[in-house]
Design an enzyme around this catalytic site. Structure first.
Site, PDB file in Angstrom:
ATOM      1  N   LEU A  83     -68.443 -29.620 119.536  1.00 17.44           N
ATOM      2  CA  LEU A  83     -68.884 -30.989 119.938  1.00 17.44           C
ATOM      3  C   LEU A  83     -70.232 -30.936 119.956  1.00 17.44           C
ATOM      4  CD1 LEU A  83     -66.739 -32.031 122.932  1.00 17.44           C
ATOM      5  CD2 LEU A  83     -66.346 -32.914 120.513  1.00 17.44           C
ATOM      6  N   THR A 135     -72.632 -19.645 118.055  1.00 16.24           N
ATOM      7  CA  THR A 135     -71.460 -19.391 118.916  1.00 16.24           C
ATOM      8  C   THR A 135     -70.506 -18.426 118.316  1.00 16.24           C
ATOM      9  OG1 THR A 135     -69.723 -21.038 119.891  1.00 16.24           O
ATOM     10  CG2 THR A 135     -70.341 -21.399 117.615  1.00 16.24           C
ATOM     11  N   LYS A 172     -72.492 -14.492 118.955  1.00 14.25           N
ATOM     12  CA  LYS A 172     -73.655 -14.277 120.103  1.00 14.25           C
ATOM     13  C   LYS A 172     -74.368 -12.883 120.293  1.00 14.25           C
ATOM     14  CE  LYS A 172     -71.853 -18.249 122.533  1.00 14.25           C
ATOM     15  NZ  LYS A 172     -71.724 -18.830 123.985  1.00 14.25           N
ATOM     16  N   ASP A 186     -76.477 -20.005 128.161  1.00 11.76           N
ATOM     17  CA  ASP A 186     -75.223 -20.426 128.942  1.00 11.76           C
ATOM     18  C   ASP A 186     -75.041 -20.004 130.559  1.00 11.76           C
ATOM     19  OD1 ASP A 186     -73.425 -21.249 126.676  1.00 11.76           O
ATOM     20  OD2 ASP A 186     -73.160 -18.796 126.050  1.00 11.76           O
ATOM     21  N   GLY A 246     -66.040 -10.879 129.453  1.00 14.99           N
ATOM     22  CA  GLY A 246     -66.646 -10.992 128.044  1.00 14.99           C
ATOM     23  C   GLY A 246     -68.048 -11.776 128.335  1.00 14.99           C
ATOM     24  N   GLY A 247     -68.566 -12.489 127.232  1.00 16.33           N
ATOM     25  CA  GLY A 247     -69.798 -12.834 126.975  1.00 16.33           C
ATOM     26  C   GLY A 247     -70.161 -13.943 128.054  1.00 16.33           C
ATOM     27  N   ARG A 278     -58.454  -8.294 133.236  1.00 10.46           N
ATOM     28  CA  ARG A 278     -57.214  -7.685 132.691  1.00 10.46           C
ATOM     29  C   ARG A 278     -57.484  -6.330 132.177  1.00 10.46           C
ATOM     30  NH1 ARG A 278     -55.028 -10.239 127.235  1.00 10.46           N
ATOM     31  NH2 ARG A 278     -57.059  -9.688 126.751  1.00 10.46           N
ATOM     32  N   THR A 279     -58.333  -6.078 131.443  1.00  6.40           N
ATOM     33  CA  THR A 279     -58.591  -4.545 131.096  1.00  6.40           C
ATOM     34  C   THR A 279     -59.503  -4.148 131.783  1.00  6.40           C
ATOM     35  OG1 THR A 279     -58.438  -5.339 128.648  1.00  6.40           O
ATOM     36  CG2 THR A 279     -59.576  -3.184 129.072  1.00  6.40           C
ATOM     37  N   GLY A 325     -65.332 -27.528 132.326  1.00  6.65           N
ATOM     38  CA  GLY A 325     -66.302 -26.987 131.605  1.00  6.65           C
ATOM     39  C   GLY A 325     -67.191 -27.799 130.997  1.00  6.65           C
TER      40      GLY A 325
HETATM   41  P1  NAP Z   1     -65.001 -13.185 124.975  1.00  2.00           P
HETATM   42  O1  NAP Z   1     -66.084 -12.386 125.030  1.00  2.00           O
HETATM   43  O2  NAP Z   1     -63.973 -12.855 123.941  1.00  2.00           O
HETATM   44  O3  NAP Z   1     -64.041 -12.692 126.453  1.00  2.00           O
HETATM   45  C1  NAP Z   1     -62.815 -13.023 126.695  1.00  2.00           C
HETATM   46  C2  NAP Z   1     -62.648 -12.383 128.004  1.00  2.00           C
HETATM   47  O4  NAP Z   1     -61.260 -13.080 128.430  1.00  2.00           O
HETATM   48  C3  NAP Z   1     -62.281 -10.832 127.947  1.00  2.00           C
HETATM   49  O5  NAP Z   1     -62.661 -10.401 129.396  1.00  2.00           O
HETATM   50  C4  NAP Z   1     -60.613 -10.782 128.165  1.00  2.00           C
HETATM   51  O6  NAP Z   1     -60.025  -9.912 128.805  1.00  2.00           O
HETATM   52  C5  NAP Z   1     -60.215 -12.130 128.795  1.00  2.00           C
HETATM   53  N1  NAP Z   1     -58.832 -12.577 128.277  1.00  2.00           N
HETATM   54  C6  NAP Z   1     -58.716 -13.219 126.999  1.00  2.00           C
HETATM   55  N2  NAP Z   1     -57.240 -13.460 126.773  1.00  2.00           N
HETATM   56  C7  NAP Z   1     -56.839 -13.212 128.186  1.00  2.00           C
HETATM   57  C8  NAP Z   1     -55.310 -13.203 128.674  1.00  2.00           C
HETATM   58  N3  NAP Z   1     -54.256 -13.712 128.033  1.00  2.00           N
HETATM   59  N4  NAP Z   1     -55.186 -12.663 130.147  1.00  2.00           N
HETATM   60  C9  NAP Z   1     -56.149 -12.388 130.786  1.00  2.00           C
HETATM   61  N5  NAP Z   1     -57.492 -12.223 130.171  1.00  2.00           N
HETATM   62  C10 NAP Z   1     -57.776 -12.571 128.891  1.00  2.00           C
HETATM   63  O7  NAP Z   1     -64.901 -14.646 125.183  1.00  2.00           O
HETATM   64  P2  NAP Z   1     -66.226 -15.505 125.888  1.00  2.00           P
HETATM   65  O8  NAP Z   1     -67.275 -15.748 124.798  1.00  2.00           O
HETATM   66  O9  NAP Z   1     -66.688 -14.766 126.859  1.00  2.00           O
HETATM   67  O10 NAP Z   1     -65.706 -17.001 125.965  1.00  2.00           O
HETATM   68  C11 NAP Z   1     -64.688 -17.163 126.804  1.00  2.00           C
HETATM   69  C12 NAP Z   1     -64.255 -18.658 126.910  1.00  2.00           C
HETATM   70  O11 NAP Z   1     -65.570 -19.348 127.581  1.00  2.00           O
HETATM   71  C13 NAP Z   1     -64.154 -19.371 125.712  1.00  2.00           C
HETATM   72  O12 NAP Z   1     -62.862 -20.350 125.960  1.00  2.00           O
HETATM   73  C14 NAP Z   1     -65.262 -20.180 125.314  1.00  2.00           C
HETATM   74  O13 NAP Z   1     -64.812 -21.263 124.608  1.00  2.00           O
HETATM   75  C15 NAP Z   1     -65.764 -20.514 126.713  1.00  2.00           C
HETATM   76  N6  NAP Z   1     -67.174 -21.046 126.825  1.00  2.00           N
HETATM   77  C16 NAP Z   1     -67.311 -22.264 127.621  1.00  2.00           C
HETATM   78  C17 NAP Z   1     -68.860 -22.290 127.586  1.00  2.00           C
HETATM   79  C18 NAP Z   1     -69.171 -23.837 128.028  1.00  2.00           C
HETATM   80  O14 NAP Z   1     -70.147 -24.251 127.791  1.00  2.00           O
HETATM   81  N7  NAP Z   1     -68.322 -24.635 128.804  1.00  2.00           N
HETATM   82  C19 NAP Z   1     -69.800 -21.630 127.034  1.00  2.00           C
HETATM   83  C20 NAP Z   1     -69.413 -20.412 126.510  1.00  2.00           C
HETATM   84  C21 NAP Z   1     -67.909 -19.870 126.528  1.00  2.00           C
HETATM   85  P3  NAP Z   1     -60.002  -8.348 128.079  1.00  2.00           P
HETATM   86  O15 NAP Z   1     -61.308  -7.547 128.730  1.00  2.00           O
HETATM   87  O16 NAP Z   1     -59.107  -7.746 129.123  1.00  2.00           O
HETATM   88  O17 NAP Z   1     -59.580  -8.381 126.814  1.00  2.00           O
END
Ligand code: NAP
Length: 284
Positions: free
Chosen positions: A29, A73, A77, A114, A139-140, A161-162, A245
């Site tokens: 978006l 994105t 990142k 962020d 994560g990030g 989880r991990t 969010g």
């Molecule tokens: P990421 O780096 O891939 O990290 C994802 C985290 O989620 C990891 O720690 C992972 O755990 C955990 N996870 C994934 N699947 C899971 C499951 N089935 N059960 C339990 N834990 C699970 O992703 P990210 O960049 O941090 O982004 C995460 C989310 O934030 C996305 O949906 C993104 O769209 C959203 N976001 C929103 C904004 C906003 O402005 N609103 C800004 C940034 C990001 P493990 O360590 O165990 O793999």
């Protein structure tokens, strides 16, 4: 019939170009929000989404095409960081860049907005200082959340989880850790979901069982598509106050515009644009 340009939406020639780098970018978006905001602010600029195939070439293109600023994105990142000339303190500590500014000499500086987006949004609803926050994920986005909360005097507890990944992050930031499987033992003022669980199209999934939600007064999900995730619907039923969010998304974008233009953008206008589009999508 003689050719005519009447009625054809001809490409404008704005004085400045901004871009989104990601892969995929189709559902973002940001183009809608940033282009509408530039028009509203009377900034003569256009924001273009690029589905990046080769990141190094794409970054070279920022200089080559004199693109003034870029949003970065998933999944770039962290990967983008070595290609930049400078990094601000927050992006270095978080380990991720979501914003690039091209200074007038072609120098590229990376920022992370962020964490600021999250903090600006939380502050509108609750006081951060002295409050406990259970952060789901490592994560990030979780790193941005923990960085911001610590800066504002909040007390984050990482829940992942991990186990090794969560423990490592907790060590790095000097905070508490709990495995996701033991979430029911955690009590906190606010729970923040930073995992992608529950994002469209998996709208019925939630990272947590309902029974754990009574331990939190506030529940925030940083996912904004759908607007009300399953986690937030369950949290409302459990009597928690909820935050979607959208606020974080709007504020992180507003902070990008501030970095690029030096001007404060109309945040309420930006939120209105994003909410309108999300409500249309929810109705799909
Ligand atoms: P990421 O780096 O891939 O990290 C994802 C985290 O989620 C990891 O720690 C992972 O755990 C955990 N996870 C994934 N699947 C899971 C499951 N089935 N059960 C339990 N834990 C699970 O992703 P990210 O960049 O941090 O982004 C995460 C989310 O934030 C996305 O949906 C993104 O769209 C959203 N976001 C929103 C904004 C906003 O402005 N609103 C800004 C940034 C990001 P493990 O360590 O165990 O793999």
């Amino acid at each position: 019939m003689a050719p005519t340009t009447k009625g054809i939406d001809t490409v404008r020639n704005p004085s400045e170009i901004f871009a989104l780098f990601g892969n995929p970018v189709g559902h973002s978006l940001s183009p809608l929000m940033h282009n509408a905001t530039f028009t509203e602010m009377k900034v003569d600029a256009h924001y273009v989404p690029f589905c990046v195939e080769n990141l190094e070439d794409a970054v070279r293109g920022i200089r080559g095409f004199n693109i003034r600023g870029v949003s970065v994105t998933i999944p770039f990142k962290t990967a983008v960081m070595p290609y930049l000339d400078a990094l601000d303190e927050s992006s270095l500590e978080i380990g991720a860049v979501n914003t690039i500014l091209n200074d007038s000499n072609g120098g590229l500086k990376g920022y992370n907005t962020d964490w600021l987006g999250l903090i600006r949004d939380l502050e509108e609803s609750l006081e951060i200082r002295g409050k406990t926050f259970a952060i789901l994920g490592a994560g990030g986005a979780a790193r941005a959340a923990v960085f911001g909360l610590l800066r504002e005097g909040g007390i984050p507890i990482i829940v992942n989880r991990t186990i090794e990944k969560g423990q490592e992050m907790a060590r790095e930031f000097g905070c508490q850790f709990s495995p996701l499987s033991e979430i029911e033992k955690i009590k906190a003022d606010c729970l923040i979901n930073t995992t992608p669980v529950g994002m469209a199209p998996d709208r019925e999934k939630s990272p947590l069982g309902r029974e754990s939600l009574v331990n939190f007064r506030w529940v925030m999900d940083i996912i904004y598509n759908p607007l009300k995730t399953r986690l937030l619907r369950d949290a409302e039923e459990a009597g928690c106050s909820v935050l979607t969010g959208v606020g974080m998304f709007v504020h992180q974008g507003a902070e990008q515009i501030k970095i690029w233009t030096g001007r404060e953008p109309p945040r309420a206008f930006m939120k209105g644009i994003v909410l309108e589009r999300l409500k249309e999508r929810d109705g799909d």
